[in-house]
Motif scaffolding. Structure first.
Motif, PDB file in Angstrom:
ATOM      1  N   VAL A 133       0.834  -1.198   0.000  1.00 22.66           N
ATOM      2  CA  VAL A 133       0.000   0.000   0.000  1.00 22.66           C
ATOM      3  C   VAL A 133       0.871   1.250   0.000  1.00 22.66           C
ATOM      4  O   VAL A 133       0.616   2.205  -0.740  1.00 22.66           O
ATOM      5  N   TRP A 134       1.911   1.252   0.825  1.00 26.04           N
ATOM      6  CA  TRP A 134       2.832   2.389   0.891  1.00 26.04           C
ATOM      7  C   TRP A 134       3.441   2.657  -0.477  1.00 26.04           C
ATOM      8  O   TRP A 134       3.504   3.805  -0.937  1.00 26.04           O
ATOM      9  N   ALA A 135       3.889   1.607  -1.150  1.00 22.85           N
ATOM     10  CA  ALA A 135       4.469   1.774  -2.479  1.00 22.85           C
ATOM     11  C   ALA A 135       3.440   2.309  -3.463  1.00 22.85           C
ATOM     12  O   ALA A 135       3.746   3.170  -4.300  1.00 22.85           O
ATOM     13  N   ALA A 136       2.205   1.822  -3.367  1.00 24.69           N
ATOM     14  CA  ALA A 136       1.157   2.262  -4.286  1.00 24.69           C
ATOM     15  C   ALA A 136       0.796   3.727  -4.047  1.00 24.69           C
ATOM     16  O   ALA A 136       0.546   4.473  -5.000  1.00 24.69           O
ATOM     17  N   VAL A 137       0.766   4.163  -2.788  1.00 26.04           N
ATOM     18  CA  VAL A 137       0.477   5.568  -2.488  1.00 26.04           C
ATOM     19  C   VAL A 137       1.562   6.463  -3.075  1.00 26.04           C
ATOM     20  O   VAL A 137       1.289   7.490  -3.705  1.00 26.04           O
ATOM     21  N   LEU A 138       2.818   6.081  -2.901  1.00 24.40           N
ATOM     22  CA  LEU A 138       3.928   6.879  -3.423  1.00 24.40           C
ATOM     23  C   LEU A 138       3.955   6.888  -4.942  1.00 24.40           C
ATOM     24  O   LEU A 138       4.551   7.779  -5.553  1.00 24.40           O
ATOM     25  N   MET A 194      -6.621   1.484  -5.854  1.00 22.79           N
ATOM     26  CA  MET A 194      -7.234   0.165  -5.958  1.00 22.79           C
ATOM     27  C   MET A 194      -6.725  -0.591  -7.177  1.00 22.79           C
ATOM     28  O   MET A 194      -6.417  -1.787  -7.112  1.00 22.79           O
ATOM     29  N   ALA A 195      -6.618   0.116  -8.303  1.00 23.78           N
ATOM     30  CA  ALA A 195      -6.149  -0.529  -9.529  1.00 23.78           C
ATOM     31  C   ALA A 195      -4.727  -1.022  -9.372  1.00 23.78           C
ATOM     32  O   ALA A 195      -4.378  -2.134  -9.796  1.00 23.78           O
ATOM     33  N   ARG A 196      -3.886  -0.186  -8.769  1.00 25.95           N
ATOM     34  CA  ARG A 196      -2.494  -0.560  -8.549  1.00 25.95           C
ATOM     35  C   ARG A 196      -2.381  -1.781  -7.647  1.00 25.95           C
ATOM     36  O   ARG A 196      -1.612  -2.714  -7.913  1.00 25.95           O
ATOM     37  N   LEU A 197      -3.176  -1.805  -6.578  1.00 21.98           N
ATOM     38  CA  LEU A 197      -3.130  -2.928  -5.648  1.00 21.98           C
ATOM     39  C   LEU A 197      -3.692  -4.197  -6.278  1.00 21.98           C
ATOM     40  O   LEU A 197      -3.220  -5.303  -5.990  1.00 21.98           O
ATOM     41  N   GLU A 198      -4.679  -4.058  -7.122  1.00 19.63           N
ATOM     42  CA  GLU A 198      -5.204  -5.229  -7.833  1.00 19.63           C
ATOM     43  C   GLU A 198      -4.144  -5.810  -8.758  1.00 19.63           C
ATOM     44  O   GLU A 198      -4.003  -7.024  -8.888  1.00 19.63           O
ATOM     45  N   MET A 199      -3.391  -4.937  -9.420  1.00 21.35           N
ATOM     46  CA  MET A 199      -2.311  -5.399 -10.294  1.00 21.35           C
ATOM     47  C   MET A 199      -1.252  -6.137  -9.493  1.00 21.35           C
ATOM     48  O   MET A 199      -0.764  -7.194  -9.899  1.00 21.35           O
ATOM     49  N   LEU A 200      -0.911  -5.592  -8.326  1.00 16.28           N
ATOM     50  CA  LEU A 200       0.085  -6.241  -7.476  1.00 16.28           C
ATOM     51  C   LEU A 200      -0.422  -7.586  -6.972  1.00 16.28           C
ATOM     52  O   LEU A 200       0.323  -8.561  -6.913  1.00 16.28           O
ATOM     53  N   ARG A 201      -1.713  -7.633  -6.609  1.00 16.88           N
ATOM     54  CA  ARG A 201      -2.285  -8.880  -6.128  1.00 16.88           C
ATOM     55  C   ARG A 201      -2.265  -9.936  -7.228  1.00 16.88           C
ATOM     56  O   ARG A 201      -1.929 -11.103  -6.992  1.00 16.88           O
ATOM     57  N   GLY A 202      -2.590  -9.516  -8.470  1.00 16.34           N
ATOM     58  CA  GLY A 202      -2.551 -10.453  -9.586  1.00 16.34           C
ATOM     59  C   GLY A 202      -1.160 -10.984  -9.836  1.00 16.34           C
ATOM     60  O   GLY A 202      -0.968 -12.184 -10.099  1.00 16.34           O
ATOM     61  N   ALA A 203      -0.163 -10.103  -9.730  1.00 14.11           N
ATOM     62  CA  ALA A 203       1.218 -10.528  -9.939  1.00 14.11           C
ATOM     63  C   ALA A 203       1.650 -11.514  -8.866  1.00 14.11           C
ATOM     64  O   ALA A 203       2.332 -12.506  -9.148  1.00 14.11           O
ATOM     65  N   LEU A 204       1.233 -11.261  -7.623  1.00 10.27           N
ATOM     66  CA  LEU A 204       1.593 -12.164  -6.537  1.00 10.27           C
ATOM     67  C   LEU A 204       0.930 -13.528  -6.700  1.00 10.27           C
ATOM     68  O   LEU A 204       1.526 -14.562  -6.439  1.00 10.27           O
ATOM     69  N   ARG A 205      -0.317 -13.513  -7.153  1.00 10.39           N
ATOM     70  CA  ARG A 205      -1.010 -14.789  -7.353  1.00 10.39           C
ATOM     71  C   ARG A 205      -0.363 -15.614  -8.451  1.00 10.39           C
ATOM     72  O   ARG A 205      -0.289 -16.834  -8.374  1.00 10.39           O
ATOM     73  N   LYS A 209     -12.810  -1.154   1.987  1.00  8.19           N
ATOM     74  CA  LYS A 209     -12.642  -0.872   3.395  1.00  8.19           C
ATOM     75  C   LYS A 209     -11.319  -1.417   3.896  1.00  8.19           C
ATOM     76  O   LYS A 209     -10.619  -0.762   4.680  1.00  8.19           O
ATOM     77  N   GLU A 210     -10.946  -2.596   3.450  1.00  8.82           N
ATOM     78  CA  GLU A 210      -9.690  -3.198   3.864  1.00  8.82           C
ATOM     79  C   GLU A 210      -8.516  -2.376   3.366  1.00  8.82           C
ATOM     80  O   GLU A 210      -7.546  -2.147   4.084  1.00  8.82           O
ATOM     81  N   VAL A 211      -8.592  -1.914   2.115  1.00 11.15           N
ATOM     82  CA  VAL A 211      -7.534  -1.073   1.570  1.00 11.15           C
ATOM     83  C   VAL A 211      -7.404   0.203   2.387  1.00 11.15           C
ATOM     84  O   VAL A 211      -6.306   0.634   2.736  1.00 11.15           O
TER      85      VAL A 211
END
Length: 217
Positions: free
Chosen positions: A132-137, A183-194, A208-210
């Motif tokens: 999240v920190w990376a995505a905010v920056l 949200m889009a950035r975190l979804e991309m990161l989640r997809g990459a991790l999966r 809410k979790e984000v």
């Protein structure tokens, strides 16, 4: 609270102009922490945040007459100067995402989350907050600023608009866009991790979790 602590900023500044070091020190202590938090959350860099805030107070000490009480509070003036310094810093330097940066209290990002959970759960939480920190920056400066003020600093739309000097509708628009990009950035990161890990991580299940993870930064 002492009598000195209750004195208005403009009174203290007037004393500081006459060479009263104690008055200037009190002003510094009164405003430094909030300015530093904002600069740190915008730059993601402790060194840059410290330099920016020091520069702001050096400016105030060199030429206190730049502050005009008729135009607003000293806190608002110092925030405006800090904001300008932050934006110039972001324009000058290539953006880096220092995931191991320290918080304003000196602790590492990964050391902030402490509870009775297992080491595996703590590691997952730490990694989530780092993402999240990376995505905010990674957000463009104007959207990052709206997220920092309204989500991390928990300012109202009215307060954020006044601090930035723009209509409330602009703040709402920037915050909406910033959240969407986040949200889009975190979804991309989640997809990459999966894809990288067949077992996967729980990731971010909802807005809410984000938002909760953003406020842990």
């Amino acid at each position: 609270m002492s009598i000195a602590d209750q004195e208005r900023d403009d009174v203290l500044l007037g004393r500081a102009q006459k060479g009263d070091e104690e008055a200037f020190t009190l002003l510094y202590r009164r405003h430094q922490a909030a300015l530093y938090r904002f600069a740190l959350r915008m730059t993601g860099n402790t060194w840059a945040a410290e330099e920016i805030v020091q520069d702001v107070f050096m400016m105030l000490m060199r030429d206190p007459r730049k502050y005009d009480a008729a135009r607003g509070t000293l806190g608002g003036f110092l925030y405006g100067v800090t904001r300008n310094r932050v934006l110039k810093h972001l324009e000058r330097l290539p953006r880096e995402v220092p995931l191991e940066e320290q918080h304003e209290n000196g602790t590492r990002l990964g050391m902030v989350l402490k509870d009775a959970s297992s080491p595996a759960i703590l590691a997952e939480k730490r990694e989530r907050v780092e993402r999240v920190w990376a995505a905010v920056l990674d957000l463009p400066a104007e959207f990052r600023e709206a997220v920092v003020l309204c989500e991390l600093e928990e300012r109202s739309y009215e307060e954020a608009a006044q601090m930035i000097g723009c209509p409330i509708g602009t703040i709402r628009s920037r915050l909406h866009r910033g959240r969407a990009l986040l949200m889009a950035r975190l979804e991309m990161l989640r997809g990459a991790l999966r894809r990288a890990n067949a077992a996967g991580l729980n990731g971010f299940e909802n807005k809410k979790e984000v938002r909760n993870d953003v406020r842990r930064i």
